[in-house]
Design an enzyme around this catalytic site. Structure first.
Site, PDB file in Angstrom:
ATOM      1  N   TYR A 107       0.813  -1.222   0.000  1.00 60.18           N
ATOM      2  CA  TYR A 107       0.000   0.000   0.000  1.00 60.18           C
ATOM      3  C   TYR A 107       0.851   1.278   0.000  1.00 60.18           C
ATOM      4  O   TYR A 107       0.327   2.361  -0.194  1.00 60.18           O
ATOM      5  CB  TYR A 107      -0.924   0.066   1.227  1.00 60.18           C
ATOM      6  CG  TYR A 107      -1.966  -1.025   1.337  1.00 60.18           C
ATOM      7  CD1 TYR A 107      -2.247  -1.885   0.276  1.00 60.18           C
ATOM      8  CD2 TYR A 107      -2.677  -1.186   2.520  1.00 60.18           C
ATOM      9  CE1 TYR A 107      -3.205  -2.884   0.403  1.00 60.18           C
ATOM     10  CE2 TYR A 107      -3.641  -2.174   2.649  1.00 60.18           C
ATOM     11  CZ  TYR A 107      -3.893  -3.027   1.583  1.00 60.18           C
ATOM     12  OH  TYR A 107      -4.838  -4.008   1.720  1.00 60.18           O
ATOM     13  N   TRP A 145     -13.113  -6.616   2.933  1.00 62.32           N
ATOM     14  CA  TRP A 145     -12.635  -5.396   2.267  1.00 62.32           C
ATOM     15  C   TRP A 145     -13.610  -4.941   1.181  1.00 62.32           C
ATOM     16  O   TRP A 145     -14.368  -5.732   0.650  1.00 62.32           O
ATOM     17  CB  TRP A 145     -11.224  -5.532   1.750  1.00 62.32           C
ATOM     18  CG  TRP A 145     -10.830  -6.625   0.786  1.00 62.32           C
ATOM     19  CD1 TRP A 145     -10.294  -7.839   1.101  1.00 62.32           C
ATOM     20  CD2 TRP A 145     -10.839  -6.574  -0.652  1.00 62.32           C
ATOM     21  NE1 TRP A 145      -9.989  -8.548  -0.039  1.00 62.32           N
ATOM     22  CE2 TRP A 145     -10.311  -7.786  -1.135  1.00 62.32           C
ATOM     23  CE3 TRP A 145     -11.236  -5.611  -1.583  1.00 62.32           C
ATOM     24  CZ2 TRP A 145     -10.175  -8.084  -2.499  1.00 62.32           C
ATOM     25  CZ3 TRP A 145     -11.101  -5.899  -2.938  1.00 62.32           C
ATOM     26  CH2 TRP A 145     -10.581  -7.117  -3.389  1.00 62.32           C
ATOM     27  N   SER A 146     -13.537  -3.634   0.904  1.00 69.26           N
ATOM     28  CA  SER A 146     -14.398  -2.995  -0.118  1.00 69.26           C
ATOM     29  C   SER A 146     -15.878  -3.308   0.078  1.00 69.26           C
ATOM     30  O   SER A 146     -16.597  -3.625  -0.872  1.00 69.26           O
ATOM     31  CB  SER A 146     -13.952  -3.371  -1.543  1.00 69.26           C
ATOM     32  OG  SER A 146     -12.706  -2.800  -1.838  1.00 69.26           O
ATOM     33  N   CYS A 147     -16.338  -3.159   1.320  1.00 65.04           N
ATOM     34  CA  CYS A 147     -17.768  -3.391   1.606  1.00 65.04           C
ATOM     35  C   CYS A 147     -18.659  -2.405   0.849  1.00 65.04           C
ATOM     36  O   CYS A 147     -19.834  -2.673   0.602  1.00 65.04           O
ATOM     37  CB  CYS A 147     -18.047  -3.236   3.101  1.00 65.04           C
ATOM     38  SG  CYS A 147     -17.176  -4.429   4.111  1.00 65.04           S
ATOM     39  N   GLY A 170     -17.957  -1.380  -2.110  1.00 64.58           N
ATOM     40  CA  GLY A 170     -17.588  -1.509  -3.523  1.00 64.58           C
ATOM     41  C   GLY A 170     -16.646  -0.394  -3.954  1.00 64.58           C
ATOM     42  O   GLY A 170     -16.697   0.053  -5.106  1.00 64.58           O
ATOM     43  N   GLY A 171     -15.804   0.051  -3.020  1.00 64.10           N
ATOM     44  CA  GLY A 171     -14.886   1.155  -3.346  1.00 64.10           C
ATOM     45  C   GLY A 171     -15.629   2.475  -3.557  1.00 64.10           C
ATOM     46  O   GLY A 171     -15.101   3.398  -4.179  1.00 64.10           O
ATOM     47  N   ARG A 194     -18.654   2.606  -5.085  1.00 66.23           N
ATOM     48  CA  ARG A 194     -19.614   2.434  -6.201  1.00 66.23           C
ATOM     49  C   ARG A 194     -21.051   2.326  -5.716  1.00 66.23           C
ATOM     50  O   ARG A 194     -21.989   2.783  -6.371  1.00 66.23           O
ATOM     51  CB  ARG A 194     -19.279   1.153  -6.974  1.00 66.23           C
ATOM     52  CG  ARG A 194     -18.403   1.391  -8.184  1.00 66.23           C
ATOM     53  CD  ARG A 194     -18.010   0.075  -8.841  1.00 66.23           C
ATOM     54  NE  ARG A 194     -19.154  -0.751  -9.171  1.00 66.23           N
ATOM     55  CZ  ARG A 194     -19.147  -2.099  -9.137  1.00 66.23           C
ATOM     56  NH1 ARG A 194     -18.068  -2.743  -8.748  1.00 66.23           N
ATOM     57  NH2 ARG A 194     -20.212  -2.785  -9.490  1.00 66.23           N
ATOM     58  N   SER A 212     -12.895   4.837   4.124  1.00 62.01           N
ATOM     59  CA  SER A 212     -13.104   6.270   3.912  1.00 62.01           C
ATOM     60  C   SER A 212     -12.034   7.105   4.601  1.00 62.01           C
ATOM     61  O   SER A 212     -11.582   6.788   5.704  1.00 62.01           O
ATOM     62  CB  SER A 212     -14.485   6.676   4.448  1.00 62.01           C
ATOM     63  OG  SER A 212     -14.665   8.061   4.328  1.00 62.01           O
TER      64      SER A 212
END
Ligand SMILES: NC(=O)c1ccc[n+]([C@@H]2O[C@H](COP(=O)([O-])OP(=O)(O)OC[C@H]3O[C@@H](n4cnc5c(N)ncnc54)[C@H](OP(=O)(O)O)[C@@H]3O)[C@@H](O)[C@H]2O)c1
Length: 301
Positions: free
Chosen positions: A56, A210-212, A214-215, A217, A266
């Site tokens: 990262y 991760w990405s709950c 959807g980034g 979206r 976030s």
């Protein structure tokens, strides 16, 4: 607002129910004081578990903050990851193609580099970032044991592992693997169907998600599926009196009975507060399936 505490498998492996993710940290373009304020805000609301990964490029700046404010370290748990080797990380050995490397040698090098960058003497949890098709499970397990003996890593887990990959590695380890960090959300349903979440429930292991969102979206996407899911989230949010759509999304992933831990992505503390909410919302079975149907676009039959 009170974020619950969870124990991952072993009684001394304590984390917060919501984990803070630092994958996007470089994109946030925080200066060091802004990053410090962000971390302090997370700790103040009870989000104490910080998810990093060697790849990262978040660790050096995070480490500068810890150097500047060393007392923060005692208030948090740090998750690290190793195993992805992109070409632009050539300082840990020259290579010319992106690849995965779960060898014991690279494990040791990568962890030592993370400890240096983070300015810490141990990681609370280390995850194997991706399955490496060339992974020799026994030798990786021996590498884990060495790092534990050296006091450099307290607990180990995996990320993006299939149930059989998990079983293989676990069969070689004396200690329990504490989590499988996987993508799971109303837009990513694979773990419901590929046995990953069944395995978690069967062996009593908490997955992390991760990405709950959807980034992002699910909140802003314009594809038909994004809009369909968002509309169903709005209906459920109204029914529950939820503080935000994110709160409904996190309630949806946590409704699967295997003790999953969402990873927040976030940069915005006010959004995070509204996503966690003052009190948990409890999504019922019909609401859960309504969101599932919105995602698949098909009636449950
Ligand atoms: N193990 C793995 O392979 C793996 C892979 C990917 C991620 N992860 C971990 O999971 C963490 C979370 O992943 P993620 O960042 O993809 O999570 P996410 O929560 O799905 O997405 C975060 C993104 O959504 C945006 N967002 C949040 N609320 C929003 C809203 N109300 N309206 C519009 N946009 C909104 C955020 O923007 P703002 O900052 O503006 O709020 C941010 O860009 C990562 O940091 C990392 O630690 C692990």
């Amino acid at each position: 607002m009170s974020v619950q505490r969870r124990y991952l498998t072993e009684q001394d492996c304590e984390v917060s129910q919501y984990i803070a993710g630092f994958w996007r940290q470089t994109a946030w373009q925080f200066n060091d004081s802004e990053l410090q304020a962000y971390i302090e805000n997370l700790l103040d609301i009870g989000v104490t578990t910080m998810d990093h990964g060697f790849v990262y490029q978040s660790e050096a700046q995070f480490g500068r903050v810890l150097k500047n404010a060393p007392s923060l370290r005692d208030r948090m748990e740090i998750i690290g990851k190793f195993g992805i080797r992109p070409i632009d990380y050539g300082d840990l050995g020259a290579h010319t193609i992106n690849h995965y490397d779960n060898s014991a040698d690279y494990l040791q090098q990568s962890v030592e580099r993370s400890l240096t960058d983070l300015n810490v003497d141990h990681l609370d949890i280390l995850l194997v970032h991706r399955p490496d098709y060339l992974m020799h499970a026994q030798s990786l397990a021996e590498g884990f044991a060495r790092l534990k003996d050296q006091g450099k890593v307290r607990h180990f887990g995996v990320s993006n592992f299939s149930p059989s990959q998990f079983e293989l590695l676990q069969s070689c380890c004396d200690m329990p693997l504490v989590t499988n960090q996987i993508e799971f959300s109303p837009l990513c349903l694979n773990p419901l169907n590929d046995g990953t979440l069944d395995q978690c429930q069967q062996i009593g292991m908490n997955p992390s998600y991760w990405s709950c969102l959807g980034g992002g979206r699910m909140l802003t996407g314009t594809h038909e599926r994004d809009v369909r899911v968002r509309n169903s989230l709005r209906i459920v949010a109204d029914e529950l009196g939820a503080e935000s759509l994110e709160q409904v999304i996190y309630a949806w992933v946590m409704r699967v009975p295997c003790g999953g831990l969402p990873i927040l992505g976030s940069s915005n503390i006010e959004r995070i507060k509204k996503a966690i909410g003052q009190a948990p919302v409890l999504i019922n079975r019909e609401q859960w399936y309504a969101i599932l149907e919105a995602s698949t676009g098909a009636r449950v039959l």
